[in-house]
Design an enzyme around this catalytic site. Sequence first.
Site, mmCIF file in Angstrom:
data_model
loop_
_atom_site.group_PDB
_atom_site.id
_atom_site.type_symbol
_atom_site.label_atom_id
_atom_site.label_comp_id
_atom_site.label_asym_id
_atom_site.label_seq_id
_atom_site.Cartn_x
_atom_site.Cartn_y
_atom_site.Cartn_z
ATOM 1 N N GLY A 250 49.230 28.529 -15.586
ATOM 2 C CA GLY A 250 48.067 28.352 -16.636
ATOM 3 C C GLY A 250 47.197 27.263 -16.200
ATOM 4 O O GLY A 250 45.979 27.565 -16.354
ATOM 5 N N ASP A 251 47.787 26.251 -15.953
ATOM 6 C CA ASP A 251 47.004 24.941 -15.351
ATOM 7 C C ASP A 251 46.060 25.341 -14.182
ATOM 8 O O ASP A 251 44.807 24.855 -14.179
ATOM 9 C CB ASP A 251 47.582 23.761 -15.398
ATOM 10 C CG ASP A 251 48.550 23.517 -16.364
ATOM 11 O OD1 ASP A 251 48.253 23.997 -17.778
ATOM 12 O OD2 ASP A 251 49.497 22.772 -16.233
HETATM 13 N N1 LIG Z 1 54.844 36.517 -12.980
HETATM 14 C C1 LIG Z 1 53.532 36.388 -12.423
HETATM 15 N N2 LIG Z 1 53.254 37.178 -11.512
HETATM 16 C C2 LIG Z 1 51.707 37.100 -11.216
HETATM 17 N N3 LIG Z 1 51.073 36.126 -11.472
HETATM 18 C C3 LIG Z 1 51.379 35.423 -12.613
HETATM 19 C C4 LIG Z 1 52.650 35.550 -13.151
HETATM 20 N N4 LIG Z 1 52.671 34.397 -14.063
HETATM 21 C C5 LIG Z 1 51.490 33.881 -14.163
HETATM 22 N N5 LIG Z 1 50.749 34.379 -13.242
HETATM 23 C C6 LIG Z 1 49.205 34.170 -13.009
HETATM 24 O O1 LIG Z 1 48.963 32.920 -13.731
HETATM 25 C C7 LIG Z 1 48.112 32.889 -14.826
HETATM 26 C C8 LIG Z 1 48.359 32.051 -15.848
HETATM 27 O O2 LIG Z 1 49.900 32.330 -16.364
HETATM 28 P P1 LIG Z 1 50.410 32.224 -17.718
HETATM 29 O O3 LIG Z 1 51.881 32.216 -17.558
HETATM 30 O O4 LIG Z 1 49.774 33.603 -18.625
HETATM 31 O O5 LIG Z 1 49.709 30.872 -18.253
HETATM 32 P P2 LIG Z 1 50.559 29.776 -19.000
HETATM 33 O O6 LIG Z 1 51.329 29.012 -18.078
HETATM 34 O O7 LIG Z 1 49.567 28.925 -19.673
HETATM 35 O O8 LIG Z 1 51.332 30.320 -20.155
HETATM 36 C C9 LIG Z 1 48.314 34.377 -15.019
HETATM 37 O O9 LIG Z 1 47.070 35.182 -15.819
HETATM 38 C C10 LIG Z 1 48.406 35.151 -13.836
HETATM 39 O O10 LIG Z 1 47.207 35.261 -12.975
HETATM 40 O O1 LIG Z 2 51.868 19.463 -23.018
HETATM 41 P P1 LIG Z 2 52.830 20.564 -23.158
HETATM 42 O O2 LIG Z 2 52.207 21.805 -23.996
HETATM 43 O O3 LIG Z 2 54.219 20.113 -23.741
HETATM 44 O O4 LIG Z 2 53.120 21.435 -21.698
HETATM 45 C C1 LIG Z 2 53.420 20.427 -20.753
HETATM 46 C C2 LIG Z 2 54.172 21.025 -19.578
HETATM 47 O O5 LIG Z 2 53.267 22.174 -19.180
HETATM 48 C C3 LIG Z 2 52.885 21.994 -17.748
HETATM 49 O O6 LIG Z 2 51.694 21.417 -17.624
HETATM 50 C C4 LIG Z 2 52.847 23.518 -17.269
HETATM 51 O O7 LIG Z 2 51.919 23.961 -17.863
HETATM 52 P P2 LIG Z 2 51.830 25.732 -17.776
HETATM 53 O O8 LIG Z 2 52.884 26.446 -17.226
HETATM 54 O O9 LIG Z 2 51.075 26.143 -19.012
HETATM 55 O O10 LIG Z 2 50.542 25.744 -16.791
HETATM 56 C C5 LIG Z 2 54.066 21.288 -17.303
HETATM 57 O O11 LIG Z 2 53.639 20.563 -16.174
HETATM 58 C C6 LIG Z 2 54.228 20.390 -18.263
HETATM 59 O O12 LIG Z 2 55.908 19.848 -18.330
#
Ligand SMILES: Nc1ncnc2c1ncn2[C@@H]1O[C@H](COP(=O)(O)OP(=O)(O)O)[C@@H](O)[C@H]1O
Ligand SMILES: O=P(O)(O)OC[C@H]1O[C@](O)(COP(=O)(O)O)[C@@H](O)[C@@H]1O
Length: 304
Positions: A250-251
């Site tokens: 996500g980041d």
């Molecule tokens: N299992 C996956 N397969 C393919 N792309 C992924 C997958 N997980 C994450 N991504 C990519 O990363 C983006 C952010 O992932 P997501 O898991 O929704 O964010 P967050 O970490 O904020 O929950 C998705 O929109 C997609 O493009």
């Molecule tokens: O500040 P929060 O919401 O606890 O999230 C921190 C965690 O999320 C992350 O930034 C990863 O976030 P994403 O998987 O959503 O991109 C980790 O590096 C960290 O451990």
Amino acid sequence: MIYTVTFNPSLDYVVDVKTFKTGQVNRTEQEKMFPGGKGINVSIVLNHLGLKSTAWGFLAGFTGEEISKRLDEEGVNTDFIQVEKGISRINVKLRSTEETEINGQGPMIRSTDIEKLYAKLDTLKTGDVLVLAGSIPDVMPQSIYMDIMKYLEGKDVMIAVDATRELLANVLPLHPFLIKPNNHELGQLFGVTISSKEDVKKYAAKLQEQGARNVLVSMAGDGAVLLTEEGKAFESEAPEGKVKNSVGAGDSMVAGFLAGYLKNKDYAQAFKMGVCTGSASAFSEELATKEEVEQLLKNHAFPF
Ligand SMILES: Nc1ncnc2c1ncn2[C@@H]1O[C@H](COP(=O)(O)OP(=O)(O)O)[C@@H](O)[C@H]1O
Ligand SMILES: O=P(O)(O)OC[C@H]1O[C@](O)(COP(=O)(O)O)[C@@H](O)[C@@H]1O
């Protein structure tokens, strides 16, 4: 210049356990440690994509020192505030038959520490980009991102917010340039479960009505949706690939979106960059490299 703020940095301890069982001793097959926290990950990925940024935030204790050291080694520019009490978090990411995360609360941040952050905010200039990302330590008010945005009102700083629940809801009336909830976080805001892109669009539009300019909603392996301030909607499936480590996807998406947007202010391009950077990180053990992102951009067929 781009600045990221991570109130609650972490060392991400990623462990592989073949078949994790609660209530007994489990042994890892592999363990790795990465500097983490949302703004920090955005800064790392921006750096990979060739954009310099400065990572702001609060660090404490020996874990804080390690985070700082690793970012120096990565070539990420940092200007953290050291807080006196406690230690920066160690967040556990358990990979087994399912992925489980345990994220800590973070150290004590006092009002004098916050004043130091505001002194840094005073240096922001027109055209700068500020990313406010991640959770805040429990001791802090859920209004802190809103307070920062109010403080900066009229300065013409482009602000992206990646947060959840109240912390996110509070900033909407201040018109953040970008917010990026995932579909679960979007659902939490409205007390519903969201799994279809139609529902994502419906609820993302409500966040725009409440003030957000651009709403990017990620759906992990199901892709993403973007509603722009120009009234356009973009959606895409996720690129195909084998997931290795989705922590930071996500980041990475936020970093990719900003890098894409800053190039020529084109939302379609920014969305493509966001999706491919998120997926490139998910398909890699570490955060995405420029080459990995470019490979996905070349191969993934977007429907627009
Ligand atoms: N299992 C996956 N397969 C393919 N792309 C992924 C997958 N997980 C994450 N991504 C990519 O990363 C983006 C952010 O992932 P997501 O898991 O929704 O964010 P967050 O970490 O904020 O929950 C998705 O929109 C997609 O493009
Ligand atoms: O500040 P929060 O919401 O606890 O999230 C921190 C965690 O999320 C992350 O930034 C990863 O976030 P994403 O998987 O959503 O991109 C980790 O590096 C960290 O451990």
